[in-house]
Design a protein around this motif. Sequence first.
Motif, PDB file in Angstrom:
ATOM      1  N   ARG A 135      15.707  -8.483   1.086  1.00 39.53           N
ATOM      2  CA  ARG A 135      14.777  -8.100   2.148  1.00 39.53           C
ATOM      3  C   ARG A 135      13.768  -9.241   2.293  1.00 39.53           C
ATOM      4  NH1 ARG A 135      13.709  -3.667   4.626  1.00 39.53           N
ATOM      5  NH2 ARG A 135      14.876  -2.333   3.182  1.00 39.53           N
ATOM      6  N   ASN A 136      14.086 -10.170   3.202  1.00 40.23           N
ATOM      7  CA  ASN A 136      13.282 -11.390   3.315  1.00 40.23           C
ATOM      8  C   ASN A 136      13.037 -11.817   4.754  1.00 40.23           C
ATOM      9  OD1 ASN A 136      15.840 -12.202   4.004  1.00 40.23           O
ATOM     10  ND2 ASN A 136      16.083 -13.687   2.331  1.00 40.23           N
ATOM     11  N   GLY A 137      13.299 -10.911   5.706  1.00 38.83           N
ATOM     12  CA  GLY A 137      13.096 -11.252   7.104  1.00 38.83           C
ATOM     13  C   GLY A 137      14.187 -12.103   7.695  1.00 38.83           C
ATOM     14  N   ILE A 138      15.291 -12.274   6.949  1.00 37.17           N
ATOM     15  CA  ILE A 138      16.411 -13.094   7.405  1.00 37.17           C
ATOM     16  C   ILE A 138      17.664 -12.230   7.454  1.00 37.17           C
ATOM     17  CG2 ILE A 138      17.841 -15.116   6.909  1.00 37.17           C
ATOM     18  CD1 ILE A 138      15.493 -16.220   5.277  1.00 37.17           C
ATOM     19  N   GLY A 139      18.365 -12.215   8.568  1.00 34.09           N
ATOM     20  CA  GLY A 139      19.679 -11.599   8.645  1.00 34.09           C
ATOM     21  C   GLY A 139      19.699 -10.104   8.420  1.00 34.09           C
ATOM     22  N   ILE A 140      20.289  -9.684   7.302  1.00 32.70           N
ATOM     23  CA  ILE A 140      20.524  -8.272   7.026  1.00 32.70           C
ATOM     24  C   ILE A 140      19.846  -7.869   5.729  1.00 32.70           C
ATOM     25  CG2 ILE A 140      22.744  -8.340   8.240  1.00 32.70           C
ATOM     26  CD1 ILE A 140      23.998  -8.263   5.323  1.00 32.70           C
TER      27      ILE A 140
END
Length: 500
Positions: free
Chosen positions: A254-259
């Motif tokens: 959960r890092n603001g990238i992708g999924i």
Amino acid sequence: MFTLRTSTSGIPRRRAVTAGIAISAALCAAVLVPGAAMAAPNASGAAAIQAVPGPLMNYAINVGIVNRGQTLKVERAVAAAGGSVIESYAEIGVVIAQSDNAAFATALAKEKAVLSVGATRTAPVAATDPTYGVSDPLAPGESGHKRSAAAATTKDAGVEAEVTVIPDPSESRQWDMAAIGAVAAHEITDGSRDVLVAVIDSGIQGDHPDLAANIDVNASASCLSGVADTSYESWQPTTSSHGTHVAGTIAAARNGIGIVGVAPNVRVSAVKVVNDDGFIYPEAAICGFMYATETGADITNNSYYIDPWEFWCDNNADQSAVKTAVNRAVQYSQGKGVLNVAAAGNSALDLANKTVDSSSPNDTVPVTRPIDATCHDIPAELDGVVTVSSTTSTGAKSGFSNYGLGVIDIAAPGSSILSTVAGGGYGTSSGTSMASPHVAGVAALLKSVHPEYSGLALGDVLYAQANDVACPAGSALCTGPVENNAFFGEGLVDALEAVN
């Protein structure tokens, strides 16, 4: 699985395991001399059998009594029969060997310490195979578990489709996460860093922006040579995104990238077992289970079946010996507290009523043969393994998914699943390969909130928490009650229940 998997009630099934004796293993190896004659008697004193030049083959040898002394006898018998040891696991009584002596199996069978011996494939070991020409010999009894082998590459392990590369954040497109309650579960926890899931597969892209933070580099390795190689390059994917896709479903950060994965804060390890020709041979899979256990995995995900036989049968000496060896590794891992999760397979077969196999062996020429209840898809049908069928976005069984009353344990989304792919991007794939990591991810969430649970206890709770799914009206293939049926087992896996 096997004959113990007969419950049709909603009561979770607790299945027995057999733990091996934890004694440090050994590896001895020697360069093969084609057609070398056996000049010495074997370790039991029986007369030696004259070597017969033949194709270079790999073998799984099971020791009758599991201890270091008996395993050492088998290692010596391997050398006396004109072979060399690729790897030796005294803790489970399994020796993986290589020989170009056509009489090798016959010679080993005469050793009193040997329970069974069988070839791990039907095609000869090619010069390009990572196990070819065992080198860097060790003396019998010398430890070889942690020795690094040559780096290797891999390709597809069975992805049915990879389409629609998505460059932007796409959590809203993950219908699967909502279906299993993962979105709600993440409001409670994303999982614990103390939990490790071993992705036994085709490797994981180590620098993928959605995975890099969650990959345990120190617990990753390639098992393609039959010996764990811990170098970074060895476990990177080359021509397959399969392992990277699986890893993203389990633990994309959960890092603001992708999924976002099912358990976006747990660690994953890459344990590479798929060779460049797309095969997962028994020697690699055994190494994978043993290495994952050795490096502290709590859960393993196994989105494959072991080649070259889709079903390994007890009435064939080679297949029976290999199945015993793989089962010993699986049961050893479970005895150490590991939960093993596996894909049910994509042949749309009723695994509870097998009749014919026309696709095996897949490394030479397939033959049509009758099969029965003594023939098993491994590791999916091994005792204690959580076997996962696939569902669609509408909640139906995916058309490709295998099924079977008393064989399928639990169901999870597996059709058109968006996840990470090699190259740093994202794509959708379908298969029970995609369903299994959803269950592994939920098990990781459950382990995060209940670290005291053993692997088999995790499985029992997964079954108890699953949401019942009834057979479709009018289906002649789906048998059994809503609590436990042929299509969905105990039901659809539930992430929210796990964290509650």
